[in-house]
Design a protein around this motif. Structure first.
Motif, short mmCIF file in Angstrom:
data_model
loop_
_atom_site.label_atom_id
_atom_site.label_comp_id
_atom_site.label_asym_id
_atom_site.label_seq_id
_atom_site.Cartn_x
_atom_site.Cartn_y
_atom_site.Cartn_z
N ALA A 476 25.74 32.10 42.28
CA ALA A 476 26.28 31.20 41.25
C ALA A 476 25.44 31.27 39.97
O ALA A 476 25.97 31.32 38.85
CB ALA A 476 26.33 29.78 41.78
N ILE A 549 35.08 30.20 41.66
CA ILE A 549 34.41 30.30 42.96
C ILE A 549 35.34 29.79 44.05
O ILE A 549 36.25 28.99 43.80
CB ILE A 549 33.08 29.50 42.98
CG1 ILE A 549 33.36 28.00 42.82
CG2 ILE A 549 32.15 30.00 41.91
CD1 ILE A 549 32.12 27.14 42.99
N TYR A 554 31.78 26.52 47.18
CA TYR A 554 31.59 25.13 46.74
C TYR A 554 31.05 24.25 47.87
O TYR A 554 30.19 23.39 47.65
CB TYR A 554 32.92 24.56 46.23
CG TYR A 554 32.82 23.12 45.80
CD1 TYR A 554 32.10 22.75 44.68
CD2 TYR A 554 33.45 22.11 46.53
CE1 TYR A 554 31.99 21.43 44.28
CE2 TYR A 554 33.36 20.79 46.16
CZ TYR A 554 32.62 20.45 45.03
OH TYR A 554 32.51 19.14 44.65
N TRP A 558 27.72 22.37 46.65
CA TRP A 558 28.40 21.35 45.85
C TRP A 558 27.43 20.41 45.15
O TRP A 558 27.71 19.87 44.08
CB TRP A 558 29.33 20.54 46.76
CG TRP A 558 28.60 19.83 47.88
CD1 TRP A 558 28.31 20.30 49.09
CD2 TRP A 558 28.03 18.51 47.81
NE1 TRP A 558 27.60 19.39 49.84
CE2 TRP A 558 27.42 18.26 49.07
CE3 TRP A 558 27.98 17.52 46.84
CZ2 TRP A 558 26.76 17.06 49.35
CZ3 TRP A 558 27.34 16.32 47.13
CH2 TRP A 558 26.74 16.09 48.37
N ILE A 561 26.02 22.10 41.57
CA ILE A 561 26.84 22.73 40.53
C ILE A 561 27.88 21.76 39.99
O ILE A 561 28.28 20.79 40.65
CB ILE A 561 27.55 24.00 41.07
CG1 ILE A 561 28.42 23.65 42.29
CG2 ILE A 561 26.55 25.07 41.40
CD1 ILE A 561 29.25 24.83 42.79
N VAL A 563 31.77 21.58 38.62
CA VAL A 563 32.99 22.37 38.77
C VAL A 563 34.22 21.57 38.34
O VAL A 563 34.15 20.35 38.13
CB VAL A 563 33.18 22.83 40.23
CG1 VAL A 563 32.04 23.71 40.70
CG2 VAL A 563 33.34 21.63 41.16
N TYR A 579 37.67 26.68 42.47
CA TYR A 579 36.93 25.83 41.54
C TYR A 579 36.45 26.68 40.36
O TYR A 579 36.02 27.83 40.54
CB TYR A 579 35.72 25.19 42.23
CG TYR A 579 36.10 24.27 43.36
CD1 TYR A 579 36.26 22.91 43.15
CD2 TYR A 579 36.29 24.77 44.65
CE1 TYR A 579 36.62 22.06 44.20
CE2 TYR A 579 36.65 23.94 45.70
CZ TYR A 579 36.81 22.58 45.47
OH TYR A 579 37.17 21.75 46.49
N LYS A 580 36.56 26.09 39.17
CA LYS A 580 36.01 26.75 37.99
C LYS A 580 34.57 26.25 37.82
O LYS A 580 34.32 25.05 37.70
CB LYS A 580 36.84 26.43 36.76
CG LYS A 580 36.35 27.13 35.50
CD LYS A 580 37.20 26.78 34.28
CE LYS A 580 38.60 27.35 34.41
NZ LYS A 580 39.37 27.16 33.15
N LEU A 581 33.62 27.19 37.87
CA LEU A 581 32.20 26.84 37.75
C LEU A 581 31.87 26.57 36.28
O LEU A 581 32.04 27.45 35.43
CB LEU A 581 31.33 27.98 38.30
CG LEU A 581 29.81 27.79 38.24
CD1 LEU A 581 29.38 26.56 39.04
CD2 LEU A 581 29.09 29.04 38.75
#
Length: 587
Positions: A476, A549, A554, A558, A561, A563, A579-581
């Motif tokens: 990530a 991701i 995630y 979780w 990060i 998201v 999920y959009k990081l």
């Protein structure tokens, strides 16, 4: 350049793919190979940016190929994992933008040219004035059988694919450039007077005062073969010297075993002309690893009878219990039988030539190992490279894989197909080098391993080939660092009035088979499994500047990060949660 060779025989889609394949070929310092064309086609079918192609007919032709592949259960993402174009694992940063391989950048290999000729012929069969992508793919499948094997396509499926891609195929077979001597075979055998184990030291009652000087001179000649590397001419000199030393033998030959197909190649013979030897006896010497003297008898082989042979010696060329070929000595003189001294001389010469071939193979293997390491090392960070070199020195770097959890990152340049059609080849390579140089630095800084470069795409794995603590979190962080690095490259290029671009990234974690696969001649590091395909799906769904991701990523990180929950559409799996990081949480 590609455009300078343009002709009315090919569609715009073929020209676009041709230019992309030329980019890869220039990076590889090779002619354009079928695998490079097929990699580009599969890449464009797989990636989402094909929807943004300026030429609508290009997408139509890609869809034609994809439809046939889908019908046969072949998916381009999975095919890309199997394709191993030469040099795709060498970072593009190793090639200066202004320095090409010295070859014509659009020079195609002989196999590729035949595939193109096939495509034009197939198009004509359909009364079409331009060959389409499906015709070219049919030509590639028709003429690159090794590539079909890499893709797991058997001969029956290959024929069906070619039929569906190209209607009314008609293309002449090429005749072989070389003719191979034909040897008669039979199950009969002649009378064997004496047979000895070719691996052992002979215990024959012979006059070494006679044999010794001859043996010494033949050994010196044999080692000259190994020293100069020109095997053919010197083996010819050896067999001629053997007939000089053994005047009772009227004909001599040296056959060398081809390891690939098991044939016996005629490397030397005396006198020149039609060889007088028995393939049955030659095979017997190799299979039993025994040297023997035979004499004429009513149960002679057909070749022995037809050639009017009276006696002969067949001695394996052997070293370390491995046969490399056979020395054949035959006599048409009934009054002068071959002797134990002659047999001893042939066996000892077989040992010496065997050692020459064994040493040559060892040298080749060592050279290949060095080349493998040189090719593999750029894929790994300096720390991992050192560890792999240590393993190689200890003889522990072997073919094989293992099943374990890894994290995979896929990144590619958005809109690359359009750029490939619009930019000059040299400018396109310079762009790729700029972005990949920065991206490789980020990958190594976070402990990642580069699995491969495919055109504009980069596939990275974490936790392989060496364990990496917190590999999901490291992946990530790498993704975020890659976007920052790409933005920095874009800003510098815009200041220099050069074309800039953005990248999309997908990250997934799961179980894969990973390790070193291939052969002793060409060992490659790779990862195989559904997790690789899913990573590609997430990457294809990422817009410019986005990092997508999977839920599996995630779930593990979780807490660290930021998201945004989304859904992504895929061609085969339907809609997937993702999920959009956005970034990392403050510690």
């Amino acid at each position: 350049m590609v455009k300078s060779e343009q002709s009315t025989n090919y569609s715009a889609a073929i020209w676009t793919v041709w230019k992309m394949a030329a980019v890869i070929a220039e990076q590889d310092h090779t002619q354009i190979q079928p695998v490079q064309f097929l990699s580009c086609i599969c890449s464009q079918i797989s990636h989402a940016d094909i929807a943004n192609l300026g030429e609508p007919n290009i997408k139509t032709e890609l869809d034609e190929v994809a439809k046939v592949f889908d019908t046969h259960g072949l998916y381009c993402n999975e095919m890309l994992q199997r394709l191993q174009p030469p040099g795709t694992r060498t970072p593009l940063t190793s090639l200066p933008p202004s320095q090409l391989s010295g070859r014509d950048p659009v020079s195609r290999s002989a196999v590729t040219k035949r595939a193109f000729e096939f495509a034009v012929s197939a198009a004509a069969q359909e009364s079409m004035d331009k060959a389409r992508l499906r015709h070219l793919v049919a030509g590639i499948l028709e003429h690159d059988r090794e590539l079909c094997a890499v893709l797991g396509i058997d001969p029956v499926q290959r024929a069906e694919l070619a039929t569906d891609l190209s209607i009314n195929r008609s293309y002449p077979k090429l005749s072989s450039e070389f003719a191979v001597p034909h040897f008669q075979k039979t199950d009969s055998t002649a009378d064997v007077l004496r047979a000895v184990d070719a691996n052992s030291i002979l215990n024959l009652k012979i006059d070494w005062s006679v044999v010794g000087p001859k043996y010494q001179e033949l050994c010196e000649m044999a080692w000259k073969v190994g020293a100069c590397g020109k095997v053919g001419p010197l083996l010819q000199s050896v067999i001629e010297k053997m007939l000089e030393f053994i005047p009772r033998a009227t004909h001599g030959a040296i056959l060398i075993l081809d390891r690939k197909n098991g044939s016996l190649d005629l490397m030397a013979q005396a006198p020149r002309g039609e060889p007088s030897l028995s393939m049955t006896s030659a095979r017997q010497a190799i299979d039993t690893k025994q040297a023997f003297v035979w004499q004429s008898h009513r149960d002679m082989t057909k070749t022995q009878f037809d050639s009017h042979l009276e006696s002969g010696i067949y001695a394996p060329i052997i070293a370390d219990d491995r046969c490399f070929g056979v020395i054949c000595l035959n006599s048409k003189s009934g009054g002068h039988r071959l002797t134990d001294e002659d047999l001893s001389l042939a066996v000892t010469l077989g040992h010496q030539i065997g050692l020459v071939f064994s040493n040559r193979d060892l040298k080749t293997e060592l050279t290949q190992n060095v080349k493998i390491l040189e090719r593999l090392m750029p894929n790994f960070s300096p720390k991992v490279s050192k560890h792999l070199v240590d393993r190689a020195k200890a003889g522990e770097l072997k073919l094989g894989g293992q099943l374990s959890d890894v994290t995979i990152l896929s990144a590619d340049i958005r809109g690359f197909t359009v750029m490939a059609a619009e930019m000059e080849t040299g400018d396109l390579i310079a762009l790729l080098n700029d972005y990949f140089a920065a991206m490789v630095e980020c990958v190594f800084a976070h402990g990642g391993t580069i699995d491969k470069f495919i055109g504009d795409a980069l596939l990275v794995v974490f936790n392989s080939p060496e364990p990496l603590e917190h590999h999901i979190e490291q992946a990530a962080k790498t993704a975020l660092a890659l976007q920052v690095a790409a933005q920095g490259v874009s800003e510098r290029r815009r200041i220099s009035r050069l074309r800039a671009c953005e990248i999309g990234i997908g990250v997934h974690t799961g179980e894969v088979i990973h390790g070193f696969i291939g052969s002793a001649e060409r060992m490659e590091f790779t990862i195989i499994g559904d997790a690789v395909n899913l990573t590609s799906r997430y990457c294809s769904s990422a817009g410019p500047g986005d990092i997508i991701i999977s839920p599996q990523v995630y779930e593990k990180i979780w807490h660290s990060i930021q998201v945004k929950a989304i859904e992504v559409a895929t061609k085969h799996e339907g809609n997937l949660n993702a999920y959009k990081l956005l970034g990392l949480k403050s510690s």
